[in-house]
Write a protein that holds these residues in place. Structure first.
Motif, PDB file in Angstrom:
ATOM      1  N   TRP A   1       0.825  -1.199   0.000  1.00  9.81           N
ATOM      2  CA  TRP A   1       0.000   0.000   0.000  1.00  9.81           C
ATOM      3  C   TRP A   1       0.861   1.251   0.000  1.00  9.81           C
ATOM      4  O   TRP A   1       0.617   2.201  -0.769  1.00  9.81           O
TER       5      TRP A   1
ATOM      6  N   LEU B   1      -7.477   7.123  -0.813  1.00 11.33           N
ATOM      7  CA  LEU B   1      -6.412   6.523  -1.610  1.00 11.33           C
ATOM      8  C   LEU B   1      -5.572   7.596  -2.286  1.00 11.33           C
ATOM      9  O   LEU B   1      -4.351   7.459  -2.408  1.00 11.33           O
TER      10      LEU B   1
ATOM     11  N   ARG C   1       2.484   1.828  -3.349  1.00 14.98           N
ATOM     12  CA  ARG C   1       1.557   2.368  -4.348  1.00 14.98           C
ATOM     13  C   ARG C   1       1.340   3.860  -4.128  1.00 14.98           C
ATOM     14  O   ARG C   1       1.234   4.628  -5.094  1.00 14.98           O
ATOM     15  N   GLN C   2       1.248   4.281  -2.870  1.00 17.29           N
ATOM     16  CA  GLN C   2       1.125   5.704  -2.584  1.00 17.29           C
ATOM     17  C   GLN C   2       2.340   6.465  -3.121  1.00 17.29           C
ATOM     18  O   GLN C   2       2.207   7.508  -3.769  1.00 17.29           O
TER      19      GLN C   2
ATOM     20  N   TRP D   1      -4.331   1.874  -8.202  1.00 18.99           N
ATOM     21  CA  TRP D   1      -5.103   1.167  -7.185  1.00 18.99           C
ATOM     22  C   TRP D   1      -5.987   0.062  -7.744  1.00 18.99           C
ATOM     23  O   TRP D   1      -6.065  -1.007  -7.168  1.00 18.99           O
TER      24      TRP D   1
END
Length: 529
Positions: A12, A434, A15-16, A305
């Motif tokens: 996670w 997100l 990906r950020q 995402w």
């Protein structure tokens, strides 16, 4: 959100960071200066976090110093607004202060003095210092800062020297600023000095080091100095990896601190918009078309995402035709144009006067609105979370096959309408989180208690109890927002912990909601909420 740490999924977090890195690389192609080694010193000194503290504690630390260096990212008005607030706090604690700014050359000091004495209006001042040509960033934040200094009776000094362009002039500009700062320290020995300069210039190895040398040369004695950085990316990722909500301020050690107003994605998007403004020769006081920014938010959600390539996903429409997802991106109206165009667009697509008024209120309240039936997104100004929420509403509409179709608001069953709206709100909250994972929960509200209330309300709606429909429409919308936020936050937590990855996120966005099926969907959601 509470401040309790959780174990964050590295996937996670990666990906950020990838989403922000993608935009940063895009900007570096337009402005190679961001990739210059000059910036490495800042990254090296802002990657480790010593602890958290409140703003009150930060103000107290700053007031104990003689010199406070506040870094800024010029394109973010929140940075100048924070400088104005800091100036007020320092004056309250020390009684007297001095402000030094980068955006005015030292040779332009007489024009700055005239402006501060009220002898030049802003238009004349900006023309005299060639603001558009020499600086070009949005004026409003700097106007607020100068007005605050004038109201407080704080002297303001220009610290920069021409020319600004080019790498080879950086050392000369830093040296000039350092001499000017020390001269101000000598002239105002009892005041606390606040310096607002570009963040990289204020890394320890640049202006602060030169100030120390100049102060030593002039035998000023010990010089208590504090460095405060706004939205430093390394510290942001370091704290986010702990799984805690960002505090009011962070201590980095060695008299260095950090405060945050936005995510790295928001920071780079603001700069991308500034570069676009310069490229198209749009004046700083003119509004910019935010279509590219909105579409970038959609790309971020889809690619990073949901694991989708917008040019590879085809949407099948009710009329028997299909198109690529990228070709179906919404029309965007931004700035004042959003409010002007909203009534006409909605009216053309069959919205009633009451629906249009509701939409105007929503746009005013949250600053952004996606309309399914017209496939149009209205955005008053760019805020990463707001853009992410409306981008998620679009993707939810497109991927579930509902573009150009009657929205849930037209379902006959009033209970079903509420549940459909709550599901879409949950997807919007997920999208906002997100895109911008900083804490969005309103200060003072207890998420756990609100979740209990929201779950109880959803149970009443699912069981078709009439008390769930009592009250004004505004009250019903409040319950929809609460239920949606509780569900969206629950999904976000699963994603952050690594339990909800691309396939699961795609199912959330693609899940079809028929009027008769929405009750069963929420019964299933209640098990995990």
């Amino acid at each position: 959100m509470t401040g309790r740490p959780v174990q964050v999924s590295w996937d996670w977090l990666a990906r950020q960071r990838a989403a922000a890195s993608r935009l940063r690389r895009e900007i570096q192609r337009l402005d190679p200066f961001l990739a210059h080694p000059y910036h490495r010193d800042l990254r090296r000194h802002t990657r480790r976090v010593a602890g958290r503290l409140t703003l009150r504690e930060l103000w107290d630390r700053c007031a104990e110093a003689r010199l406070v260096c506040l870094g800024e990212f010029h394109a973010l008005g929140a940075h100048q607004a924070f400088a104005a607030r800091m100036l007020e706090e320092l004056c309250q604690r020390r009684g007297t202060a001095v402000l030094g700014v980068e955006f005015v050359y030292t040779r332009q000091q007489h024009w700055l003095d005239r402006r501060q004495r009220g002898l030049l209006d802003d238009a004349a001042f900006r023309w005299r210092i060639h603001y558009a040509e020499e600086w070009g960033d949005p004026w409003e934040g700097y106007r607020m800062l100068l007005d605050t200094a004038r109201r407080l009776g704080v002297p303001v000094y220009g610290l920069d020297v021409a020319p600004r362009a080019g790498f080879r002039h950086l050392a000369r500009r830093d040296e000039h600023a350092a001499r000017r700062i020390v001269a101000s320290l000598v002239s105002h020995p009892h005041a606390v000095h606040l310096v607002l300069f570009g963040e990289s210039h204020l890394s320890p190895g640049h202006i602060p080091r030169r100030v120390g040398r100049e102060a030593q040369r002039r035998a000023l004695g010990p010089l208590p100095m504090v460095l405060v950085y706004q939205d430093p990316e390394p510290a942001y990722w370091a704290w986010l990896a702990r799984g805690e909500a960002l505090p009011e301020a962070l201590e980095l050690g060695g008299g260095r601190f950090a405060v945050f107003h936005t995510s790295p994605l928001g920071k780079y998007e603001a700069y991308r918009q500034m570069l676009e403004r310069w490229r198209d020769e749009v004046r700083a006081d003119e509004e910019l078309d935010l279509t590219t920014a909105v579409h970038h938010a959609i790309d971020t959600l889809a690619a990073h995402w949901l694991g989708l390539r917008p040019t590879r996903v085809r949407l099948a429409h009710a009329g028997g035709w299909s198109e690529e997802l990228a070709d179906a991106y919404p029309e965007v109206y931004s700035g004042s144009d959003a409010e002007i165009q909203l009534p006409g667009v909605l009216s053309e697509h069959g919205r009633s006067a009451e629906e249009i008024e509701d939409a105007r209120q929503v746009l005013a309240a949250r600053g952004a609105l996606y309309d399914k039936r017209s496939n149009t997104l209205f955005l008053r100004r760019y805020v990463p979370a707001a853009a992410g929420a409306e981008a998620a509403r679009f993707l939810r509409t497109a991927l579930s096959g509902r573009l150009w179709q009657e929205p849930e608001e037209r379902w006959n069953d009033p209970w079903a309408r509420l549940l459909g709206a709550a599901y879409d709100e949950a997807v919007a909250i997920l999208g906002a989180r997100l895109v911008d994972p900083t804490d969005l929960w309103p200060p003072g509200e207890n998420l756990a208690a609100t979740r209990v209330e929201a779950v109880a309300w959803v149970r009443r709606v699912v069981s078709r109890r009439t008390d769930a429909l009592t009250g004004e429409r505004s009250a019903q919308r409040r319950w929809v927002r609460m239920a949606g936020r509780a569900m969206g936050e629950s999904w976000f937590k699963q994603a952050r912990l690594g339990g909800l990855r691309a396939p699961g996120l795609r199912r959330i966005f693609r899940r079809p909601l028929q009027e008769e099926r929405v009750f069963q969907v929420w019964r299933e959601l209640l098990r995990v909420l």
